[in-house]
Enzyme design. Sequence first.
Site, mmCIF file in Angstrom:
data_model
loop_
_atom_site.group_PDB
_atom_site.id
_atom_site.type_symbol
_atom_site.label_atom_id
_atom_site.label_comp_id
_atom_site.label_asym_id
_atom_site.label_seq_id
_atom_site.Cartn_x
_atom_site.Cartn_y
_atom_site.Cartn_z
ATOM 1 N N SER A 249 22.464 -10.761 -38.345
ATOM 2 C CA SER A 249 22.695 -9.619 -37.437
ATOM 3 C C SER A 249 23.754 -8.633 -37.916
ATOM 4 O O SER A 249 23.895 -7.562 -37.320
ATOM 5 C CB SER A 249 23.086 -10.126 -36.058
ATOM 6 N N LYS B 41 22.500 -5.235 -38.499
ATOM 7 C CA LYS B 41 22.276 -4.278 -37.399
ATOM 8 C C LYS B 41 23.272 -3.110 -37.468
ATOM 9 O O LYS B 41 22.977 -2.016 -36.985
ATOM 10 C CB LYS B 41 22.401 -4.999 -36.059
ATOM 11 N N TYR C 81 12.358 -5.902 -39.780
ATOM 12 C CA TYR C 81 13.513 -6.546 -39.132
ATOM 13 C C TYR C 81 13.860 -7.891 -39.804
ATOM 14 O O TYR C 81 15.031 -8.168 -40.079
ATOM 15 C CB TYR C 81 13.203 -6.742 -37.637
ATOM 16 N N TYR D 92 27.942 -10.447 -28.915
ATOM 17 C CA TYR D 92 27.060 -10.842 -27.807
ATOM 18 C C TYR D 92 27.887 -11.210 -26.578
ATOM 19 O O TYR D 92 28.818 -10.497 -26.223
ATOM 20 C CB TYR D 92 26.121 -11.998 -28.235
ATOM 21 N N VAL E 132 24.018 -14.953 -37.364
ATOM 22 C CA VAL E 132 23.814 -16.405 -37.240
ATOM 23 C C VAL E 132 23.820 -17.136 -38.587
ATOM 24 O O VAL E 132 23.757 -18.358 -38.619
ATOM 25 C CB VAL E 132 22.530 -16.792 -36.462
HETATM 26 N N1 GLN Z 1 17.518 -12.740 -37.372
HETATM 27 C C1 GLN Z 1 18.172 -13.248 -36.215
HETATM 28 C C2 GLN Z 1 17.278 -13.106 -35.006
HETATM 29 O O1 GLN Z 1 16.667 -12.085 -34.820
HETATM 30 C C3 GLN Z 1 19.457 -12.520 -36.042
HETATM 31 C C4 GLN Z 1 20.242 -13.060 -34.915
HETATM 32 C C5 GLN Z 1 21.728 -13.088 -35.175
HETATM 33 O O2 GLN Z 1 22.221 -13.083 -36.280
HETATM 34 N N2 GLN Z 1 22.449 -13.211 -34.085
HETATM 35 O O3 GLN Z 1 17.143 -14.007 -34.215
#
Ligand code: GLN
Length: 307
Positions: free
Chosen positions: A66, A69, A191, A243, A261
């Site tokens: 993430s 992003k 994505y 988050y 993650v």
């Molecule tokens: N690729 C992961 C997902 O879409 C990214 C989530 C994350 O890093 N929090 O679930």
Amino acid sequence: MTQETYHKVIDRIYREVLPYHGRGKVADYIPALSEVDPRQYGIALETLDGATVAKGDASTCFSIQSISKVFTFAMVVRHLGEKIWESVGREPSGNPFNSLVQLEHEKGIPRNPFINAGALVITDRLIDIYPRPKEAILDFVRELCGNNDIYYDRRVAVSEREHADRNMALAYFMKSFGNIHNDVDTLIDVYCHQCSIAMNCIDLARSFKFLAHRGVNPIDGKRILTESQAKRLGAVMATCGFYDESGDFAFRVGLPGKSGVGGGIVAYLPGKLSIAVWSPELDSHGNSLMGIETLERFTTDISSSIF
Ligand code: GLN
């Protein structure tokens, strides 16, 4: 602070936090991520006036997930400017990163660009803007950190693509409100690729220097975002970057930043420095447990945060 002082601070924190191995849990909902050796821990720090510190596994590449992003958001806001806020909000969600619950009430407009729903909208706009979106993302990240070897880890991308039911559900649901323009399969493919970008802590710390430097990449002097766009991106990171743990991160660390993650966290102190930490074991919110612990000690030890 001098390079030597930063060295001492990072060395000490590294030693103090190393025994935390085993307290968190590696992400397992994407099979390729669950195969990562949990006992890894790296830190990289770069200051705008030239100090660099790398410690532990700072040169080992991992899946940025993430954190990507932030890059896609920067690419899109450059083109669309204020218009982007018609499609995505800028409030913390208080929900897990992959939650569906608010979307129906809020008519397909995600709370912010860093929960999965919001990031999917941003990637959808990126596909509108760039004819070759996957190439464009890699080019952008390579330019930010000055490293042309940054790559997509295809194994991670394929693994995530095979387990993307929830992200597909988010995308289809938003499409029913008209907030996704492109074919969902194409969107999920891009994505999953952006999440699979492999980088190490040194590259990541470098790639966030343009944010610490108010929108200008200090590596090549190029303006990436206007000063206002850079500040606002920082504000969204500080309120939504972790988050449903964003408040706690502000409380404990006090820096704008973003987690993934894969266990990476990048954060920065405006006008001063950027810092990346990686350790794959996550807390219950999906953020690196040792990463947050490291950054909490760091801002305490240097007596500086944005507050
Ligand atoms: N690729 C992961 C997902 O879409 C990214 C989530 C994350 O890093 N929090 O679930």
